[in-house]
Design an enzyme around this catalytic site. Structure first.
Site, PDB file in Angstrom:
ATOM      1  N   LEU A 102      -3.736   9.560 -15.215  1.00 32.24           N
ATOM      2  CA  LEU A 102      -3.927   8.175 -14.794  1.00 32.24           C
ATOM      3  C   LEU A 102      -4.016   7.387 -16.093  1.00 32.24           C
ATOM      4  CD1 LEU A 102      -6.634   8.427 -11.962  1.00 32.24           C
ATOM      5  CD2 LEU A 102      -4.189   8.014 -11.707  1.00 32.24           C
ATOM      6  N   ASP A 103      -3.513   6.146 -16.089  1.00 33.76           N
ATOM      7  CA  ASP A 103      -3.617   5.318 -17.290  1.00 33.76           C
ATOM      8  C   ASP A 103      -5.082   5.118 -17.656  1.00 33.76           C
ATOM      9  OD1 ASP A 103      -0.886   5.058 -17.160  1.00 33.76           O
ATOM     10  OD2 ASP A 103      -0.948   3.094 -16.176  1.00 33.76           O
ATOM     11  N   LYS A 104      -5.309   4.741 -18.910  1.00 27.53           N
ATOM     12  CA  LYS A 104      -6.681   4.513 -19.378  1.00 27.53           C
ATOM     13  C   LYS A 104      -7.407   3.493 -18.488  1.00 27.53           C
ATOM     14  CE  LYS A 104      -9.060   3.114 -23.569  1.00 27.53           C
ATOM     15  NZ  LYS A 104      -8.886   2.167 -24.664  1.00 27.53           N
ATOM     16  N   LYS A 191       2.843   0.277 -11.936  1.00 29.57           N
ATOM     17  CA  LYS A 191       2.936  -0.987 -12.687  1.00 29.57           C
ATOM     18  C   LYS A 191       4.397  -1.385 -12.886  1.00 29.57           C
ATOM     19  CE  LYS A 191      -1.386  -0.094 -15.129  1.00 29.57           C
ATOM     20  NZ  LYS A 191      -1.965   0.552 -16.285  1.00 29.57           N
TER      21      LYS A 191
END
Ligand code: URA
Length: 242
Positions: A102-104, A191
């Site tokens: 998962l992205d930061k 995104k």
């Protein structure tokens, strides 16, 4: 396997703490007190008892975390806190790793395990394990977005995504809330899919993987072991458009 690994994987602390425990004479292997941390024991055949209670060896660990913003989903990072840093030492001793990234700044459902086979089957592009995200989007969601995502959109690098299911929760002029279910895991996929329809994701949270839902009672940054039933839900296939 060495007895110190067995004991630390069964919740008796770090290798150093386990060494002390062994030294104190609290550990019996098949009825005989053992003190050497290098003693070999076989989980299929041998019995280990600590202070009179059997220490049943567990090879795999399966954790569900509610990942917070600001933490990297990797096992190591030289500059930032990782999801592994959020685990108790006892759980770290199993050497788990996050299943996918998962992205930061993405929150929500993250599975951590040391079971490489399970991780592979969840991540393999061939398996199409659905992942559902909740997102806040700037602006409104144009009506044709559902159909566009269902057909797959072309990302900025030319990649045509697999069909994805969009559910609009609230459609506002300033901000909208949606669920998006995708069956692949390209870098920044959610995104970038919204960028392809000229919208920006301003908040992202994973809420489901396979048929396993995030336990919303877990505060951000905390985790717990999966139940047997949850483990099977994780690998369950479902048709996202049904
Ligand atoms: N899609 C994204 O853009 N980010 C994530 O962290 C997961 C899916």
């Amino acid at each position: 396997m060495r007895i110190d690994k067995w004991l630390s994987n069964t919740g008796f602390g770090s290798r150093k703490e386990v060494k002390q425990l062994l030294k104190s004479g609290a550990v019996k292997l098949n009825g005989t007190v053992i003190k050497d941390p290098k003693t070999q024991a076989d989980p299929d055949k041998d019995q280990v008892v600590v202070h009179g209670e059997e220490a049943i060896y567990k090879e795999f660990i399966y954790l569900m975390m509610n990942k917070p913003d600001g933490v990297i989903s990797a096992t190591e990072d030289s500059r930032h806190e990782t999801v592994i840093d959020l685990l108790e030492l006892e759980d770290q001793s199993f050497e788990p790793f996050p299943v996918g990234r998962l992205d930061k700044d993405t929150e929500g459902l993250l599975i951590l395990t040391n079971d490489g086979q399970l991780a592979h089957s969840l991540l393999s592009p061939k398996k199409h394990v659905p992942k559902t995200y909740f997102a806040k989007i700037n602006g409104s969601i144009p009506e044709d977005t559902y159909e566009k995502f269902k057909q797959g959109v072309v990302l900025e690098d030319g990649y045509h995504t697999q069909p994805a299911k969009l559910e609009v929760i609230t459609n506002g002029l300033e901000e909208s809330e949606i669920y998006l279910t995708i069956t692949e895991g390209k870098f920044h996929q959610v995104k970038r899919m919204f960028e392809a329809v000229e919208r920006k994701v301003i908040y992202l949270k994973r809420v489901q993987m396979g048929s396993l839902k995030l336990d919303e009672s877990l505060p951000l940054g905390t985790y717990r072991e999966l139940t047997e039933e949850e483990l099977s839900l994780l690998s369950e296939r479902r048709n996202v458009f049904e």
